[in-house]
Design an enzyme around this catalytic site. Structure first.
Site, PDB file in Angstrom:
ATOM      1  N   LEU A  99       1.180  -1.138   0.036  1.00 29.25           N
ATOM      2  CA  LEU A  99       0.299  -0.013   0.005  1.00 29.25           C
ATOM      3  C   LEU A  99       0.946   1.059  -0.056  1.00 29.25           C
ATOM      4  O   LEU A  99       1.911   1.221   0.711  1.00 29.25           O
ATOM      5  CB  LEU A  99      -1.069  -0.049   1.225  1.00 29.25           C
ATOM      6  CG  LEU A  99      -2.007  -0.969   1.136  1.00 29.25           C
ATOM      7  CD1 LEU A  99      -2.532  -0.971   2.570  1.00 29.25           C
ATOM      8  CD2 LEU A  99      -3.102  -0.595   0.204  1.00 29.25           C
ATOM      9  N   ASP A 100       0.715   2.124  -0.816  1.00 29.28           N
ATOM     10  CA  ASP A 100       1.381   3.270  -0.777  1.00 29.28           C
ATOM     11  C   ASP A 100       1.391   4.434   0.278  1.00 29.28           C
ATOM     12  O   ASP A 100       0.602   3.938   1.277  1.00 29.28           O
ATOM     13  CB  ASP A 100       1.235   4.086  -2.310  1.00 29.28           C
ATOM     14  CG  ASP A 100       0.089   4.734  -2.620  1.00 29.28           C
ATOM     15  OD1 ASP A 100      -0.504   5.234  -1.411  1.00 29.28           O
ATOM     16  OD2 ASP A 100      -0.480   4.843  -3.587  1.00 29.28           O
ATOM     17  N   LEU A 101       2.167   5.267   0.263  1.00 25.67           N
ATOM     18  CA  LEU A 101       2.531   6.136   1.479  1.00 25.67           C
ATOM     19  C   LEU A 101       1.021   6.747   1.888  1.00 25.67           C
ATOM     20  O   LEU A 101       0.549   6.779   3.260  1.00 25.67           O
ATOM     21  CB  LEU A 101       3.432   7.236   1.173  1.00 25.67           C
ATOM     22  CG  LEU A 101       3.611   8.287   2.401  1.00 25.67           C
ATOM     23  CD1 LEU A 101       4.474   7.559   3.352  1.00 25.67           C
ATOM     24  CD2 LEU A 101       4.253   9.446   1.621  1.00 25.67           C
ATOM     25  N   SER A 103      -2.221   5.434   0.995  1.00 22.12           N
ATOM     26  CA  SER A 103      -3.096   4.555   1.280  1.00 22.12           C
ATOM     27  C   SER A 103      -3.128   3.980   2.576  1.00 22.12           C
ATOM     28  O   SER A 103      -2.157   3.883   3.278  1.00 22.12           O
ATOM     29  CB  SER A 103      -2.930   3.554   0.305  1.00 22.12           C
ATOM     30  OG  SER A 103      -3.061   4.171  -1.256  1.00 22.12           O
TER      31      SER A 103
END
Length: 240
Positions: A99-101, A103
């Site tokens: 999961l990106d920063l 999210s």
């Protein structure tokens, strides 16, 4: 060796192969040069000089990732990582996907690199489901196009299912389901149809649900559930 390192939770099998190529792995005080090197029961394996314990039985955790953490073991920009947020007693784990920063939501963590790779592959056919808030004008026909798959800037994305949950002004909550989970897939696809994602929460990965797990909380999945939902080789069953 690469498979052994993946099972020990050191890295994914592919990452372990790269570490071997870089000369970071030793077997009984000799640098390993081939990923196909076999490991015996009493061998001593070191990663950059640190002795690695033999693989434990397969374990899996549900983690509610908050915004602001990056899903990587080392960030060159010095941002806090998911793994730095783990309790001290937590064994070394890797994530199933990322999961990106910006999210949040469900992130699966495991001590078994081979399992992580297996669950990430599209061939697993596990659906990733998200609650997504977007800003912009909704055109239902755009969502029908996504169901057939779409190509954005030369990258083809497999079919994506989108359902409208609620609307307030120009903000709309959607439920988005997909199986591939490419890097920043939802954000890029939504931008392509002129919608800006301003919140993204993963609520399910295959049979595993975020449910009421609080932000920042970590909960281990029972071995019984792992066997029921994933299935493991008989050798793993004996380690229970």
């Amino acid at each position: 060796m690469a498979k052994w390192l993946a099972r020990a939770g050191v890295a994914s099998r592919r990452e372990a192969e790269t570490m071997i190529q870089d000369g970071k792995i030793s077997l009984n005080n000799e640098v390993v040069k081939q990923p196909a090197t076999f490991v015996q029961e009493h061998d001593i394996i070191r990663v950059e000089g640190k002795v690695i314990s033999a693989p434990d039985r397969t374990r899996l955790w549900r983690y509610h990732k908050p915004i602001g953490l990056i899903t990587t073991h080392k960030d060159p920009e010095g941002r806090k990582t998911v793994f730095e947020a783990m309790p001290e007693a937590m064994p070394r784990v890797i994530s199933v996907g990322r999961l990106d920063l910006n999210s949040e939501g469900l992130l699966l963590l495991t001590n078994d690199g081979a399992l992580a790779r297996k669950l990430e592959m599209p061939s697993s056919q596990w659906t990733r489901r998200y609650r997504v808030r977007v800003f912009g004008t909704i055109n239902p026909e755009d969502f029908n196009r996504l169901k057939k798959g779409i190509t954005v800037e030369g990258i083809h994305y497999a079919p994506i299912d989108v359902k409208i949950d609620s609307q307030k002004g120009n903000n709309t909550w959607l439920t988005v389901s997909l199986q591939e989970g490419r890097n920043r897939e939802i954000r890029r696809v939504m931008q392509h149809i002129n919608l800006q994602v301003n919140r993204l929460i993963r609520i399910a990965y295959g049979p595993f649900q975020l449910g009421a797990l609080p932000k920042g909380a970590l909960e281990e999945v029972t071995f019984k559930v792992i066997k029921e939902q994933i299935g493991l080789p008989s050798a793993e069953h004996k380690k229970k």
